[in-house]
Design an enzyme around this catalytic site. Structure first.
Site, PDB file in Angstrom:
ATOM      1  N   PRO A  64      38.995 -59.472  20.851  1.00 43.89           N
ATOM      2  CA  PRO A  64      38.473 -59.651  22.218  1.00 43.89           C
ATOM      3  C   PRO A  64      37.173 -58.877  22.446  1.00 43.89           C
ATOM      4  O   PRO A  64      36.444 -59.146  23.400  1.00 43.89           O
ATOM      5  CB  PRO A  64      39.597 -59.106  23.103  1.00 43.89           C
ATOM      6  CG  PRO A  64      40.442 -58.252  22.216  1.00 43.89           C
ATOM      7  CD  PRO A  64      40.281 -58.772  20.832  1.00 43.89           C
ATOM      8  N   CYS A  86      59.608 -38.065  -0.633  1.00 44.99           N
ATOM      9  CA  CYS A  86      59.705 -36.607  -0.764  1.00 44.99           C
ATOM     10  C   CYS A  86      58.317 -36.038  -1.052  1.00 44.99           C
ATOM     11  O   CYS A  86      57.515 -36.655  -1.754  1.00 44.99           O
ATOM     12  CB  CYS A  86      60.671 -36.281  -1.895  1.00 44.99           C
ATOM     13  SG  CYS A  86      60.845 -34.513  -2.145  1.00 44.99           S
ATOM     14  N   HIS A 107      48.007 -49.339   4.097  1.00 44.82           N
ATOM     15  CA  HIS A 107      48.261 -47.974   4.597  1.00 44.82           C
ATOM     16  C   HIS A 107      49.736 -47.605   4.604  1.00 44.82           C
ATOM     17  O   HIS A 107      50.118 -46.616   5.211  1.00 44.82           O
ATOM     18  CB  HIS A 107      47.647 -47.812   6.003  1.00 44.82           C
ATOM     19  CG  HIS A 107      46.149 -47.899   5.996  1.00 44.82           C
ATOM     20  ND1 HIS A 107      45.400 -48.155   7.117  1.00 44.82           N
ATOM     21  CD2 HIS A 107      45.247 -47.768   4.983  1.00 44.82           C
ATOM     22  CE1 HIS A 107      44.114 -48.177   6.799  1.00 44.82           C
ATOM     23  NE2 HIS A 107      43.991 -47.962   5.509  1.00 44.82           N
ATOM     24  N   SER A 119      39.021 -52.589  14.452  1.00 43.93           N
ATOM     25  CA  SER A 119      37.773 -52.080  15.023  1.00 43.93           C
ATOM     26  C   SER A 119      36.744 -51.795  13.931  1.00 43.93           C
ATOM     27  O   SER A 119      35.587 -51.522  14.225  1.00 43.93           O
ATOM     28  CB  SER A 119      38.055 -50.800  15.820  1.00 43.93           C
ATOM     29  OG  SER A 119      38.589 -49.815  14.963  1.00 43.93           O
ATOM     30  N   VAL A 163      51.173 -50.584   9.707  1.00 45.63           N
ATOM     31  CA  VAL A 163      52.359 -50.031   9.049  1.00 45.63           C
ATOM     32  C   VAL A 163      53.620 -50.457   9.800  1.00 45.63           C
ATOM     33  O   VAL A 163      54.714 -50.015   9.496  1.00 45.63           O
ATOM     34  CB  VAL A 163      52.270 -48.484   8.976  1.00 45.63           C
ATOM     35  CG1 VAL A 163      51.051 -48.044   8.166  1.00 45.63           C
ATOM     36  CG2 VAL A 163      52.229 -47.840  10.371  1.00 45.63           C
TER      37      VAL A 163
HETATM   38  N1  APR Z   1      43.881 -59.535  19.464  1.00 43.19           N
HETATM   39  C1  APR Z   1      42.923 -59.199  18.574  1.00 43.19           C
HETATM   40  N2  APR Z   1      42.337 -58.001  18.552  1.00 43.19           N
HETATM   41  C2  APR Z   1      42.716 -57.097  19.465  1.00 43.19           C
HETATM   42  C3  APR Z   1      43.701 -57.366  20.437  1.00 43.19           C
HETATM   43  C4  APR Z   1      44.295 -58.659  20.415  1.00 43.19           C
HETATM   44  N3  APR Z   1      45.243 -59.002  21.273  1.00 43.19           N
HETATM   45  N4  APR Z   1      43.848 -56.264  21.214  1.00 43.19           N
HETATM   46  C5  APR Z   1      43.000 -55.340  20.735  1.00 43.19           C
HETATM   47  N5  APR Z   1      42.309 -55.823  19.686  1.00 43.19           N
HETATM   48  C6  APR Z   1      41.287 -55.162  18.872  1.00 43.19           C
HETATM   49  C7  APR Z   1      40.496 -54.078  19.557  1.00 43.19           C
HETATM   50  O1  APR Z   1      39.395 -54.625  20.265  1.00 43.19           O
HETATM   51  C8  APR Z   1      40.062 -53.211  18.385  1.00 43.19           C
HETATM   52  O2  APR Z   1      38.813 -53.658  17.863  1.00 43.19           O
HETATM   53  O3  APR Z   1      41.953 -54.505  17.821  1.00 43.19           O
HETATM   54  C9  APR Z   1      41.156 -53.436  17.342  1.00 43.19           C
HETATM   55  C10 APR Z   1      42.056 -52.246  17.091  1.00 43.19           C
HETATM   56  O4  APR Z   1      41.319 -51.220  16.518  1.00 43.19           O
HETATM   57  P1  APR Z   1      41.960 -49.831  16.044  1.00 43.19           P
HETATM   58  O5  APR Z   1      42.856 -49.305  17.107  1.00 43.19           O
HETATM   59  O6  APR Z   1      40.860 -48.951  15.586  1.00 43.19           O
HETATM   60  O7  APR Z   1      42.908 -50.259  14.832  1.00 43.19           O
HETATM   61  P2  APR Z   1      42.561 -50.532  13.297  1.00 43.19           P
HETATM   62  O8  APR Z   1      41.213 -51.141  13.148  1.00 43.19           O
HETATM   63  O9  APR Z   1      43.721 -51.269  12.742  1.00 43.19           O
HETATM   64  O10 APR Z   1      42.548 -49.071  12.707  1.00 43.19           O
HETATM   65  C11 APR Z   1      42.426 -48.923  11.309  1.00 43.19           C
HETATM   66  O11 APR Z   1      42.817 -46.578  11.417  1.00 43.19           O
HETATM   67  O12 APR Z   1      44.110 -44.982  12.513  1.00 43.19           O
HETATM   68  C12 APR Z   1      43.889 -45.651  11.337  1.00 43.19           C
HETATM   69  O13 APR Z   1      45.324 -46.036   9.527  1.00 43.19           O
HETATM   70  C13 APR Z   1      45.118 -46.389  10.871  1.00 43.19           C
HETATM   71  O14 APR Z   1      45.347 -48.601   9.972  1.00 43.19           O
HETATM   72  C14 APR Z   1      44.714 -47.831  10.977  1.00 43.19           C
HETATM   73  C15 APR Z   1      43.220 -47.770  10.781  1.00 43.19           C
HETATM   74 ZN    ZN Z   2      62.813 -34.459  -3.412  1.00 40.38          ZN
END
Ligand code: APR
Ligand code: ZN
Length: 246
Positions: A214, A127, A119, A189, A103
């Site tokens: 990674p 609102c 998302h 993830s 986002v």
């Molecule tokens: N390059 C590539 N991947 C990376 C890097 C990097 N430099 N650094 C971290 N990661 C990986 C991590 O290993 C992990 O697997 O990015 C992933 C991030 O995972 P999350 O924090 O779970 O994020 P995401 O998968 O986008 O979450 C999905 O969950 O909280 C909700 O709505 C929110 O859109 C979000 C959704």
């Molecule tokens: Zn309103």
């Protein structure tokens, strides 16, 4: 520069329709904490405890404080080479579509045009009662912000846990994923059901699938190839090697 797998390059050479699904990891190198990483907590709350309607109804000011803090981080952050590479893909492949779970607005700022923000976008608020929608141009606003039309509380225009995806948006994503020659999964993830389901849809339909992370994610073992590493490094390498062969 890391030389990439030959099959991968061959697939990329002939691909017409390419779709990328990105997650928080692509913005990690812009200084935006991932959701499930060690910096994903705020005041001891997990993202799941904050990004839901019940939490907002119980304490809108607290949830807004979290968003205001994150808005400031996203506004200050700059797109990294991974975001720029994603934008460049639009001129490399005849059809390129980006589906992001992020986002943070960084893909837009990097110049990507063909984006679905699954998302929502952190800078848009709406609102809770009427149809009013606005873009927050600054991070200094009184909390909780109120609707100028009906005086009800505004909420972030974000899809929270437990909320339903827009069916038209999902249908459009499914259509492009089903037709994809290549699926790129970057920095996610794979803990959220719908994006995982969308990725699996393209894999089932026969797309050559690449996961850039990674670490191993829930999707890493389902893809054709897992590229272990940082997207801000691997994606520009991929672009360099693609411009040589396409
Ligand atoms: N390059 C590539 N991947 C990376 C890097 C990097 N430099 N650094 C971290 N990661 C990986 C991590 O290993 C992990 O697997 O990015 C992933 C991030 O995972 P999350 O924090 O779970 O994020 P995401 O998968 O986008 O979450 C999905 O969950 O909280 C909700 O709505 C929110 O859109 C979000 C959704
Ligand atoms: Zn309103």
């Amino acid at each position: 520069m890391q030389a990439l797998d030959e099959i991968l390059l061959e697939k990329c050479k002939t691909a017409k329709r390419v779709v990328a699904i990105t997650g928080a990891g692509i913005s990690a190198e812009s200084g935006i904490p991932t959701f499930r990483g060690k910096d994903g907590y705020w005041k001891n709350y997990r993202a799941e405890d904050l990004a839901n309607n019940q939490a907002f109804e119980n304490n809108p000011k607290l949830i807004w404080e979290w968003y205001q803090m994150r808005m400031a981080i996203c506004r200050k952050a700059e797109p990294n080479p991974g975001h720029l590479a994603m934008a460049e893909m639009e001129s490399i492949f005849p059809e390129f579509h980006l589906i992001t779970q992020n986002v943070d607005n960084l893909h837009n700022r990097a110049g990507s045009k063909n984006i679905t923000e699954l998302h929502g976008n952190i800078f848009t608020s709406r609102c809770t009662k009427c149809t009013f929608k606005t873009i927050q141009e600054s991070d200094n606003f009184t909390l909780p912000p109120l609707c100028p039309k009906c005086n009800s509380i505004l909420r972030p225009h974000i899809l929270w846990f437990g909320e339903t995806y827009d069916i038209k948006v999902l249908e459009k994503c499914r259509e492009i994923l089903n037709a994809a020659d290549i699926l790129l999964i970057v920095g996610t993830s794979g803990q959220v059901t719908v994006p995982v389901y969308l990725a699996e849809e393209a894999i089932r339909a026969g797309a050559y699938s690449i996961d850039i992370n990674p670490e191993k994610s829930s999707l890493s073992q389902k893809v054709s190839i897992h590229l272990r590493g940082y997207s801000a490094k691997i994606l520009p390498d991929l672009i360099m090697q693609l411009t040589e062969i396409r």
